[in-house]
Design a protein around this motif. Structure first.
Motif, PDB file in Angstrom:
ATOM      1  N   VAL A 199     -17.715 -51.958  24.341  1.00  0.00           N
ATOM      2  CA  VAL A 199     -16.022 -52.182  25.322  1.00  0.00           C
ATOM      3  C   VAL A 199     -16.307 -52.967  26.146  1.00  0.00           C
ATOM      4  N   SER A 200     -15.449 -53.568  26.511  1.00  0.00           N
ATOM      5  CA  SER A 200     -15.316 -54.245  27.447  1.00  0.00           C
ATOM      6  C   SER A 200     -14.515 -54.050  28.611  1.00  0.00           C
ATOM      7  N   PRO A 201     -13.961 -54.065  29.474  1.00  0.00           N
ATOM      8  CA  PRO A 201     -13.198 -53.303  30.554  1.00  0.00           C
ATOM      9  C   PRO A 201     -12.175 -55.043  30.597  1.00  0.00           C
ATOM     10  N   ALA A 202     -11.097 -53.839  30.815  1.00  0.00           N
ATOM     11  CA  ALA A 202      -9.455 -54.800  30.822  1.00  0.00           C
ATOM     12  C   ALA A 202      -9.583 -55.435  32.244  1.00  0.00           C
ATOM     13  N   MET A 203      -9.989 -55.216  33.857  1.00  0.00           N
ATOM     14  CA  MET A 203     -10.233 -55.583  34.977  1.00  0.00           C
ATOM     15  C   MET A 203     -11.926 -55.096  34.609  1.00  0.00           C
ATOM     16  N   GLY A 204     -11.927 -55.580  36.100  1.00  0.00           N
ATOM     17  CA  GLY A 204     -13.609 -55.985  36.888  1.00  0.00           C
ATOM     18  C   GLY A 204     -14.911 -55.943  35.326  1.00  0.00           C
ATOM     19  N   ARG A 205     -16.182 -55.261  35.753  1.00  0.00           N
ATOM     20  CA  ARG A 205     -17.505 -54.869  35.006  1.00  0.00           C
ATOM     21  C   ARG A 205     -17.629 -53.296  34.622  1.00  0.00           C
ATOM     22  N   ASP A 239      -5.204 -54.122  42.105  1.00  0.00           N
ATOM     23  CA  ASP A 239      -6.610 -54.841  43.634  1.00  0.00           C
ATOM     24  C   ASP A 239      -7.303 -53.758  43.335  1.00  0.00           C
ATOM     25  N   VAL A 240      -7.466 -52.705  42.125  1.00  0.00           N
ATOM     26  CA  VAL A 240      -7.916 -51.069  42.223  1.00  0.00           C
ATOM     27  C   VAL A 240      -9.588 -51.809  42.706  1.00  0.00           C
ATOM     28  N   THR A 253     -17.318 -46.163  44.937  1.00  0.00           N
ATOM     29  CA  THR A 253     -16.712 -47.840  44.262  1.00  0.00           C
ATOM     30  C   THR A 253     -16.493 -48.259  43.500  1.00  0.00           C
ATOM     31  N   ILE A 254     -15.355 -48.521  42.870  1.00  0.00           N
ATOM     32  CA  ILE A 254     -14.548 -48.924  41.735  1.00  0.00           C
ATOM     33  C   ILE A 254     -15.111 -49.867  41.137  1.00  0.00           C
ATOM     34  N   ILE A 255     -16.068 -50.467  40.185  1.00  0.00           N
ATOM     35  CA  ILE A 255     -16.398 -51.667  39.747  1.00  0.00           C
ATOM     36  C   ILE A 255     -15.365 -52.408  38.526  1.00  0.00           C
ATOM     37  N   GLY A 256     -14.548 -51.275  37.514  1.00  0.00           N
ATOM     38  CA  GLY A 256     -14.448 -52.037  36.849  1.00  0.00           C
ATOM     39  C   GLY A 256     -12.815 -50.418  35.857  1.00  0.00           C
ATOM     40  N   VAL A 257     -12.296 -51.554  35.327  1.00  0.00           N
ATOM     41  CA  VAL A 257     -11.413 -50.510  34.344  1.00  0.00           C
ATOM     42  C   VAL A 257     -11.125 -50.277  32.798  1.00  0.00           C
ATOM     43  N   THR A 258     -11.289 -49.354  31.906  1.00  0.00           N
ATOM     44  CA  THR A 258     -11.312 -49.648  30.969  1.00  0.00           C
ATOM     45  C   THR A 258     -10.338 -49.412  30.248  1.00  0.00           C
TER      46      THR A 258
END
Length: 900
Positions: A199-205, A239-240, A253-258
């Motif tokens: 599963v690769s995040p849609a945003m971030g890592r 900018d989440v 700290t939020i690093i990604g969004v699935t």
């Protein structure tokens, strides 16, 4: 190949849009015809003969145009379009029949689709991850899916076992810093969790192994959030990534969004936030990483290419002795250590996800039972429609005979009649999909696990739509093919032939269908009776406490500075008891009927020689006034007192089952009990029994009344526990009405404490949520089946009476009495019903054994339930048949004879 494909597309387009140039072709044919006529006239023929010979030579203008159109289009498409148009006209001419049929099919197909959507979401749907067929879940001793962190680390470090492996744990993460709690659905995940799933995040890592260390990695505590949480909590802010999120009092700290499609790996649960396993001690407020007897993790693995589940199990079993030896809890010795070392590791497919919350365990059988129930309802609806179509086919004999006389083949007639059935089924299926979209959401909201409704994806995905389409085709075949074959069997002169043979054959078919309908309906009514009686037995079972006016505040001390000490708990209780509207208040580690367990073995009482398992008792730590607050009476001795503190003599209260099992014939008061803390013989100090409480259900309404031992909250070593519950009995009115006062009292003592409110009535209701859903739905569908059976019987008898009006008129003219006519009509239908009831009774007894595990307090072949179902169905059937029989007894003989 391309030329053929292009030609096929052109022909299809021509069939759909009509052939261009038909007018020009007609003009050209007319011109050729006139030229041939002119040649024949010059040859000396008369005008009539000249035209006739020209037509013969040309081959007929109409036939030529048809042949030209067939070469330019697809004849079967044109034929299908004509069948559909004729079917639509036919259904429009019979609005009553169409409405009844569509409603029956919409309810039947919609119910099947709604239940299938839940079965699909919980049991069948593949995880939206890379190659889900290669995912497996690891189990201990066959059924238990929980592992300790030391066991997980041993498996993780053995790279030869699987291609990749990951661990996770479902949790609830507190989003507030104090007061009434707001929770997010959380996951503790190992560093390789997202990588193993692909599963690769849609945003971030994603979380990496570098993040998965105690206290956090180089970037500190990090979190990955779901797409749903990003939209609901952060308004889909672009900018989440990089923002802070407070979880259990800790800044992450939020690093990604699935991606939107990925919402976790546990059936029935959708995660909001995923954080590394290394943060668990800080968030949970206790060390769960080094504990060798803290079972809290689940493990997923990915098989190597070409590897089977059996091969993976063999490899894991080979490593089992070393893993078990390295992770054996220090307290385990003797027989318990041997059991720990020998309990086998098991690998099972996990294509559809894991059962981390026990959702499948709780709802798999009820949902499969409901699937069978709605399938029976749909079968009954199909039998009804088949009977109606048989009757309509008899009424259409004249029309069908004329079509045969005009050249239509039997295959064409069957195709036309099946087109009508398919159109009817398709319309019912479309309406059923709309019904299913609403019904599945309603059903899911009533499915509760651990006090939380299940969270399922939307019902109208591709698999559900394909299932509905397949059901529509099968249903059309079930109710349409038989009547179509029978209706098309006659010849061109059939409408003029005698009616006796056809009527006898149709009556035989109708009777068989009616027997099948009665038998299926009885099976459904018996099942309904069993499930409803099970639900009633569970809800009327004595709980051993009175939940009606009790409010529970579940305290959550995890992850922040708030702790629950003896002093804090005493202050909390004093404050809550002083709150307006509060009658009694107490505190405990566990609440009844929540599924939570705390058990331990006791030493053998004098005169007994029981095994360790036989000496297992349930524990709870409670404060003074807990029994009064819950409404559990003390039958002997005293309640706990404020003086029962850590420095005072250790005491206990036991229930009636404890006394019967271990102290039978002895006075329990003053008896000394020792808890078997370790198999090696280390013991706690002696506990003196000071009271006996009435038996009360502990973790489940279905469970037996276990031997239970209660200890004072202040003497139980529960300092700094992460979870506890304050129970409050309202002086009057609804318990929820005092929630605000209780919340203010808790905040006044320690504003950092987090809590959520539940009424004990809600908890008691949630403990039978599966049985409630099963009883309600089976009751609804049982009533629907009775209605369908009544409509079917009424229709069959009404049609039979209408066909026999002349015969009945003659009988009455010859002196038959109205009562005799009624008995004659009912006797013929009664024999059919009796045969159907006998068949249905045998089927009911046989099929009920498959749902034995869902029953409580009765057996599958319960005679009272079977007799009651037979009586209800017989009464409904006789009433449905009596109405047209009574109408038959009022026929005017002269009018009937004049109609003939």
């Amino acid at each position: 190949m391309l030329h053929r494909l292009r030609a096929w597309v052109v022909r299809l387009f021509t069939s759909v849009r009509g052939a261009p140039g038909d007018d020009g072709l007609a003009d050209e044919l007319a011109s050729h015809l006139q030229l041939h006529i002119d040649d024949n006239l010059r040859a000396g023929m008369s005008r009539e003969e000249a035209r006739r010979q020209a037509l013969l030579k040309l081959g007929g203008a109409t036939q030529t145009r048809e042949a030209h159109r067939d070469r330019r289009g697809l004849p079967w498409v044109d034929s299908l379009a004509r069948d559909v148009k004729y079917a639509m006209r036919f259904l429009r001419r019979s609005p009553g029949f169409t409405a009844v049929a569509m409603l029956s099919l919409a309810l039947g197909i919609g119910a099947n689709t709604a239940i299938f959507s839940l079965v699909d979401a919980l049991l069948l749907r593949s995880l939206p991850v890379k190659q889900p067929d290669r995912l497996v879940q690891l189990f201990v001793d066959g059924n238990r899916s929980s592992w300790t962190n030391p066991q997980w680390e041993e498996i993780r470090d053995r790279s030869d076992l699987f291609e990749s492996v990951a661990a996770w744990s479902d949790t609830r993460l507190n989003l507030t810093r104090g007061g009434e709690t707001q929770y997010a659905n959380g996951l503790f995940v190992s560093g390789a969790f997202f990588g193993m799933l692909g599963v690769s995040p849609a945003m971030g890592r994603a979380v990496t192994p570098a993040d998965d260390s105690p206290g956090g990695g180089d970037e500190g505590p990090v979190a990955v959030i779901s797409d749903r949480f990003w939209k609901t909590r952060f308004g889909a802010a672009p900018d989440v990534v990089g923002r802070s999120l407070t979880l259990a009092g800790t800044q992450f700290t939020i690093i990604g969004v699935t991606p939107p499609a990925f919402d976790g790996v546990s059936a029935g649960s959708r995660f909001d936030v995923a954080i590394p396993l290394g943060m668990a001690p800080r968030v949970m407020g206790r060390d769960v990483l080094s504990g060798r007897s803290v079972w809290w993790l689940h493990i997923l693995a990915r098989l190597r290419p070409g590897e089977t589940v059996a091969q993976a199990t063999a490899g894991l079993r080979a490593a089992q002795p070393a893993i078990r030896t390295a992770t054996r809890p220090a307290l385990y010795a003797g027989a318990r250590a041997a059991q720990y070392l020998q309990a086998p590791f098991v690998v099972r497919p996990a294509r559809s996800g894991a059962d981390g919350l026990g959702v499948r365990r709780q709802y798999e059988m009820p949902l499969l039972a409901l699937m069978g129930i709605v399938a029976l309802v749909l079968l009954i609806a199909c039998v009804n429609l088949a009977n109606l179509l048989l009757a309509r086919a008899e009424a259409r004999r004249h029309e069908l005979s004329i079509r045969r006389a005009l050249g239509a083949s039997r295959l064409q007639l069957v195709r036309q009649l099946m087109t009508e059935s398919m159109l009817l089924s398709g319309l019912g299926g479309a309406a059923g999909l709309l019904f299913a979209a609403w019904a599945s959401r309603l059903l899911a909201s009533h499915l509760v696990v651990s006090g939380r409704p299940l969270e399922l994806a939307g019902p109208l995905d591709r698999q559900v739509v394909l299932f509905t389409a397949a059901v529509c085709v099968i249903v059309a075949g079930l109710f349409g093919l038989g009547p179509a074959m029978r209706a098309s069997a006659g010849g061109a002169m059939d409408a003029l032939a005698a009616r006796g043979t056809r009527a006898t054959g149709q009556r035989r078919s109708t009777n068989v269908l009616m027997m099948a309908q009665v038998a299926l309906c009885l099976v459904l009514v018996v099942g309904t009776g069993l499930f409803v009686r099970t639900f009633v037995s569970l809800t009327t079972r004595q709980l051993g406490f009175a939940p009606g006016a009790v409010l529970a505040a579940n305290l959550d001390m995890s992850g922040n500075a708030a702790t629950l000490t003896t002093t804090t708990s005493t202050d909390l209780l004093d404050a809550v008891r002083a709150a307006p509207g509060v009658s009694h208040a107490a505190i405990s580690v566990l609440l009844p009927l929540t599924g939570q367990q705390w058990d331990q073995s006791i030493e053998n009482p004098p005169g007994l020689a029981l095994s360790r398992d036989e000496r297992d008792v349930y524990l709870n730590a409670v404060s003074p006034d807990w029994f009064t607050t819950l409404g559990t009476p003390l039958l002997a001795g005293r309640d706990f007192a404020r003086e029962d503190t850590a420095g005072a003599p250790l005491v206990a209260i036991v229930n009636q089952t404890f006394v019967r099992k271990y102290l039978s014939g002895r006075n329990p008061l003053g008896t000394v009990i020792e808890l078997d803390m370790t198999p090696s013989g280390d013991r706690t100090a002696a506990l003196t029994i000071v009271g006996v409480a009435r038996d009360a259900l502990y973790d489940s309404r279905r469970g037996d009344l276990p031997p239970t031992l209660y200890r004072p909250f202040a003497q139980s070593g529960v300092e700094n526990v992460a979870l506890a519950s304050i129970v409050v009995r309202a002086a009057s009115g609804e318990p929820a009405s005092i929630a605000r006062n209780v919340a203010a009292s808790i905040a006044a003592v320690d504003p950092r404490l987090n809590f959520t409110f539940h009424t004990l009535d809600d908890l008691a209701g949630a403990s039978v949520s599966a049985e409630r859903v099963l009883a309600l739905l089976s009751g609804f569908f049982g009533a629907l089946a009775l209605l369908l059976a009544a409509i079917g019987l009424y229709g069959v008898v009404s049609y039979s009476v209408s066909r026999r009006r002349t015969e009945i008129g003659i009988r009455m003219a010859l002196g038959a009495r109205p009562g005799g006519i009624v008995r004659m009509v009912l006797s013929r239908i009664g024999l059919t019903m009796v045969i159907g009831l006998v068949i249905g009774g045998a089927l009911s007894v046989g099929l009920a054994t498959f749902v034995k595990s869902l029953l409580y307090g009765l057996q599958p072949d319960d005679p009272a339930t079977l007799a009651g179902a037979i009586a209800v169905l017989a009464a409904v059937g006789l009433l449905a048949a009596w109405l047209p029989a009574r109408r038959a007894a009022r026929i005017d003989p002269m009018e009937a004879l004049r109609e003939q």
